[in-house]
Write a protein that holds these residues in place. Structure first.
Motif, PDB file in Angstrom:
ATOM      1  N   LEU A   1      49.251  43.787  52.557  1.00 17.76           N
ATOM      2  CA  LEU A   1      48.019  43.534  51.531  1.00 17.76           C
ATOM      3  C   LEU A   1      48.465  43.084  50.197  1.00 17.76           C
ATOM      4  O   LEU A   1      49.592  43.808  49.579  1.00 17.76           O
ATOM      5  CB  LEU A   1      47.235  44.904  51.555  1.00 17.76           C
ATOM      6  CG  LEU A   1      45.789  44.756  50.943  1.00 17.76           C
ATOM      7  CD1 LEU A   1      44.964  44.044  51.914  1.00 17.76           C
ATOM      8  CD2 LEU A   1      45.148  46.001  50.767  1.00 17.76           C
ATOM      9  N   GLN A   2      48.147  41.823  49.775  1.00 15.39           N
ATOM     10  CA  GLN A   2      48.582  41.433  48.483  1.00 15.39           C
ATOM     11  C   GLN A   2      47.299  41.191  47.646  1.00 15.39           C
ATOM     12  O   GLN A   2      46.504  40.886  48.035  1.00 15.39           O
ATOM     13  CB  GLN A   2      49.160  39.782  48.583  1.00 15.39           C
ATOM     14  CG  GLN A   2      50.424  40.082  49.206  1.00 15.39           C
ATOM     15  CD  GLN A   2      51.107  38.452  49.702  1.00 15.39           C
ATOM     16  OE1 GLN A   2      50.475  37.724  50.305  1.00 15.39           O
ATOM     17  NE2 GLN A   2      52.408  38.436  49.369  1.00 15.39           N
ATOM     18  N   ARG A   3      47.669  41.444  46.516  1.00 10.80           N
ATOM     19  CA  ARG A   3      46.434  41.238  45.237  1.00 10.80           C
ATOM     20  C   ARG A   3      46.934  40.079  44.366  1.00 10.80           C
ATOM     21  O   ARG A   3      47.947  40.205  43.683  1.00 10.80           O
ATOM     22  CB  ARG A   3      46.015  42.535  44.698  1.00 10.80           C
ATOM     23  CG  ARG A   3      45.057  42.074  43.761  1.00 10.80           C
ATOM     24  CD  ARG A   3      44.182  43.517  43.296  1.00 10.80           C
ATOM     25  NE  ARG A   3      43.107  43.100  42.617  1.00 10.80           N
ATOM     26  CZ  ARG A   3      42.152  44.155  41.945  1.00 10.80           C
ATOM     27  NH1 ARG A   3      42.386  45.287  42.200  1.00 10.80           N
ATOM     28  NH2 ARG A   3      41.384  43.650  40.910  1.00 10.80           N
ATOM     29  N   THR A   4      45.960  39.229  43.969  1.00 13.17           N
ATOM     30  CA  THR A   4      46.390  38.174  42.683  1.00 13.17           C
ATOM     31  C   THR A   4      45.560  38.442  41.734  1.00 13.17           C
ATOM     32  O   THR A   4      44.182  38.694  41.887  1.00 13.17           O
ATOM     33  CB  THR A   4      46.139  36.851  43.201  1.00 13.17           C
ATOM     34  OG1 THR A   4      47.119  36.559  44.551  1.00 13.17           O
ATOM     35  CG2 THR A   4      46.449  35.925  42.006  1.00 13.17           C
ATOM     36  N   ARG A   5      46.015  38.948  40.632  1.00 11.50           N
ATOM     37  CA  ARG A   5      45.101  39.118  39.242  1.00 11.50           C
ATOM     38  C   ARG A   5      45.548  38.109  38.330  1.00 11.50           C
ATOM     39  O   ARG A   5      46.515  37.555  37.809  1.00 11.50           O
ATOM     40  CB  ARG A   5      45.803  40.675  38.672  1.00 11.50           C
ATOM     41  CG  ARG A   5      45.586  41.744  39.587  1.00 11.50           C
ATOM     42  CD  ARG A   5      46.392  43.010  39.105  1.00 11.50           C
ATOM     43  NE  ARG A   5      46.379  44.070  39.641  1.00 11.50           N
ATOM     44  CZ  ARG A   5      45.354  44.952  39.715  1.00 11.50           C
ATOM     45  NH1 ARG A   5      44.546  44.902  38.662  1.00 11.50           N
ATOM     46  NH2 ARG A   5      45.450  46.007  40.627  1.00 11.50           N
ATOM     47  N   ALA A   6      44.519  37.539  37.582  1.00 10.96           N
ATOM     48  CA  ALA A   6      44.358  36.491  36.618  1.00 10.96           C
ATOM     49  C   ALA A   6      44.057  37.369  35.305  1.00 10.96           C
ATOM     50  O   ALA A   6      43.227  38.162  34.802  1.00 10.96           O
ATOM     51  CB  ALA A   6      43.279  35.620  36.746  1.00 10.96           C
ATOM     52  N   VAL A   7      45.385  37.426  34.413  1.00 12.33           N
ATOM     53  CA  VAL A   7      45.126  37.975  33.114  1.00 12.33           C
ATOM     54  C   VAL A   7      45.173  37.135  32.106  1.00 12.33           C
ATOM     55  O   VAL A   7      45.514  35.906  32.236  1.00 12.33           O
ATOM     56  CB  VAL A   7      46.534  38.865  32.925  1.00 12.33           C
ATOM     57  CG1 VAL A   7      46.671  39.615  31.580  1.00 12.33           C
ATOM     58  CG2 VAL A   7      46.694  39.696  34.343  1.00 12.33           C
TER      59      VAL A   7
ATOM     60  N   ASP B   1      35.921  39.328  38.026  1.00 12.61           N
ATOM     61  CA  ASP B   1      35.878  40.536  37.633  1.00 12.61           C
ATOM     62  C   ASP B   1      34.761  40.803  36.176  1.00 12.61           C
ATOM     63  O   ASP B   1      34.132  39.587  36.042  1.00 12.61           O
ATOM     64  CB  ASP B   1      37.447  41.174  36.902  1.00 12.61           C
ATOM     65  CG  ASP B   1      37.714  40.184  35.735  1.00 12.61           C
ATOM     66  OD1 ASP B   1      37.198  39.381  35.333  1.00 12.61           O
ATOM     67  OD2 ASP B   1      38.916  40.496  35.330  1.00 12.61           O
ATOM     68  N   ASP B   2      34.891  41.655  35.673  1.00  5.94           N
ATOM     69  CA  ASP B   2      33.669  41.909  34.482  1.00  5.94           C
ATOM     70  C   ASP B   2      33.969  40.648  33.377  1.00  5.94           C
ATOM     71  O   ASP B   2      32.862  40.426  32.581  1.00  5.94           O
ATOM     72  CB  ASP B   2      33.558  43.332  34.124  1.00  5.94           C
ATOM     73  CG  ASP B   2      33.331  44.273  34.866  1.00  5.94           C
ATOM     74  OD1 ASP B   2      32.875  43.975  36.088  1.00  5.94           O
ATOM     75  OD2 ASP B   2      33.803  45.349  34.810  1.00  5.94           O
ATOM     76  N   HIS B   3      35.102  40.227  33.338  1.00  2.00           N
ATOM     77  CA  HIS B   3      35.340  39.125  32.336  1.00  2.00           C
ATOM     78  C   HIS B   3      35.176  37.922  32.783  1.00  2.00           C
ATOM     79  O   HIS B   3      35.769  36.702  31.879  1.00  2.00           O
ATOM     80  CB  HIS B   3      36.687  39.294  31.566  1.00  2.00           C
ATOM     81  CG  HIS B   3      36.743  40.616  30.965  1.00  2.00           C
ATOM     82  ND1 HIS B   3      36.198  41.027  29.884  1.00  2.00           N
ATOM     83  CD2 HIS B   3      37.497  41.978  31.305  1.00  2.00           C
ATOM     84  CE1 HIS B   3      36.642  42.400  29.362  1.00  2.00           C
ATOM     85  NE2 HIS B   3      37.148  43.192  30.483  1.00  2.00           N
ATOM     86  N   GLY B   4      34.751  37.435  33.998  1.00  2.00           N
ATOM     87  CA  GLY B   4      34.891  36.409  34.653  1.00  2.00           C
ATOM     88  C   GLY B   4      36.164  35.873  35.063  1.00  2.00           C
ATOM     89  O   GLY B   4      36.305  34.581  35.247  1.00  2.00           O
ATOM     90  N   ARG B   5      37.119  36.569  35.176  1.00  2.00           N
ATOM     91  CA  ARG B   5      38.358  36.208  35.706  1.00  2.00           C
ATOM     92  C   ARG B   5      38.484  36.087  37.058  1.00  2.00           C
ATOM     93  O   ARG B   5      38.140  37.087  37.719  1.00  2.00           O
ATOM     94  CB  ARG B   5      39.455  36.908  35.168  1.00  2.00           C
ATOM     95  CG  ARG B   5      39.645  36.471  33.414  1.00  2.00           C
ATOM     96  CD  ARG B   5      40.985  37.375  32.984  1.00  2.00           C
ATOM     97  NE  ARG B   5      40.931  38.726  33.036  1.00  2.00           N
ATOM     98  CZ  ARG B   5      40.677  39.501  31.916  1.00  2.00           C
ATOM     99  NH1 ARG B   5      40.266  38.825  30.638  1.00  2.00           N
ATOM    100  NH2 ARG B   5      40.524  40.808  32.220  1.00  2.00           N
TER     101      ARG B   5
END
Length: 278
Positions: free
Chosen positions: A238-244, A184-188
């Motif tokens: 459909l699965q999404r993995t988000r790094a916070v 993403d825009d923050h490099g995560r």
């Protein structure tokens, strides 16, 4: 686990006309009790469904003339118990389910349908199923054979009766998946995964005793008939993995899409008609 739910409404149209949002789909307009207790591969459940109002709803939340109460229904499941092995060293598995309970069709006072009458039946079910699941490359095959005995304490004629049903078949399935990764825009790191499970089932129920019209119809068990069925399914997830930031990555299920097509190769085994007729 114990779950209790109470429902009452002052206006019969509260669901059928007004609630069209998330509340409508998540909250059942009925009072209920659900209990389950599990250990190892044994599961015990007890369910109760009750009507506290003078009006009833169907599963699609439209108004109905009656409501089927469970007073209650108790089941004992013995799940996937290996009991032997085949000569090629795959397990032979036993699944058993015992169910007993009373169901009652409560007629609404507001109904204008003529000829409806309250029904009450105590039913006991015993199901035994043997299967031998094994792998052929990426495909899981599960041949099975099932026997069912159902006892009714009272039929439409006022007498008790037993029904026997035998079923056998095979189920073939696999699992495919693909994952997309990006930053993403923050490099995560972010990812999306699509999981597909194609399944084909071939089922034959060659023998069922008793005419379904002789039994009060509360669910699919009461309507059981002889039939041949081929079902093709495609289950999609459909699965999404988000790094916070400062938190571990979390996987969320985004979309479920299950597609299925049923085919009855021998129509005469389903409705008793001539397969060459109109």
């Amino acid at each position: 686990n114990l779950d209790l739910q109470a429902f009452t409404a002052g206006d019969a149209a509260v669901y059928s006309e007004f609630y069209r949002n998330d509340y409508r789909s998540r909250e059942l307009p009925e009072s209920s009790a659900y209990f389950h207790h599990a250990w190892d591969n044994v599961l015990v459940t007890a369910t109760g469904r009750f009507q506290a109002d003078e009006f009833s709803y169907r599963d699609d939340r439209a108004l109905a003339d009656s409501f089927t109460e469970e007073l209650p229904v108790t089941t004992l499941h013995w799940i996937a118990q290996p009991i032997a092995e085949t000569p090629w060293e795959t397990p032979i598995v036993l699944d058993a389910q015992t169910e007993i309970g009373q169901r009652r069709r409560a007629i609404d006072e507001r109904t204008t349908t003529v000829g409806l009458a309250e029904d009450r039946t105590t039913r006991a079910d015993q199901i035994l199923e043997l299967s031998a699941p094994f792998l052929v490359g990426p495909v899981t095959l599960r041949p099975f054979a099932q026997g069912r005995l159902t006892h009714y304490d009272e039929t439409v004629t006022g007498e008790s009766e037993d029904r026997w049903a035998t079923t056998y078949g095979v189920r073939a399935g696999s699992r495919l998946s693909r994952t997309w990764n990006w930053l993403d825009d923050h490099g995560r790191e972010q990812s999306m995964r699509h999981v597909m499970s194609p399944i084909v089932s071939v089922i034959n129920r060659p023998h069922v005793t008793g005419d379904p019209t002789q039994f009060r119809q509360f669910d699919d068990v009461d309507a059981l008939t002889e039939q041949n069925l081929v079902r093709a399914e495609l289950r999609n997830l459909l699965q999404r993995t988000r790094a916070v930031e400062n938190r571990p990555a979390k996987t969320e299920d985004v979309v479920f899409l299950d597609l299925a097509q049923d085919c009855w190769p021998d129509r005469s085994a389903t409705d008793g008609t001539d397969p060459d007729g109109d």
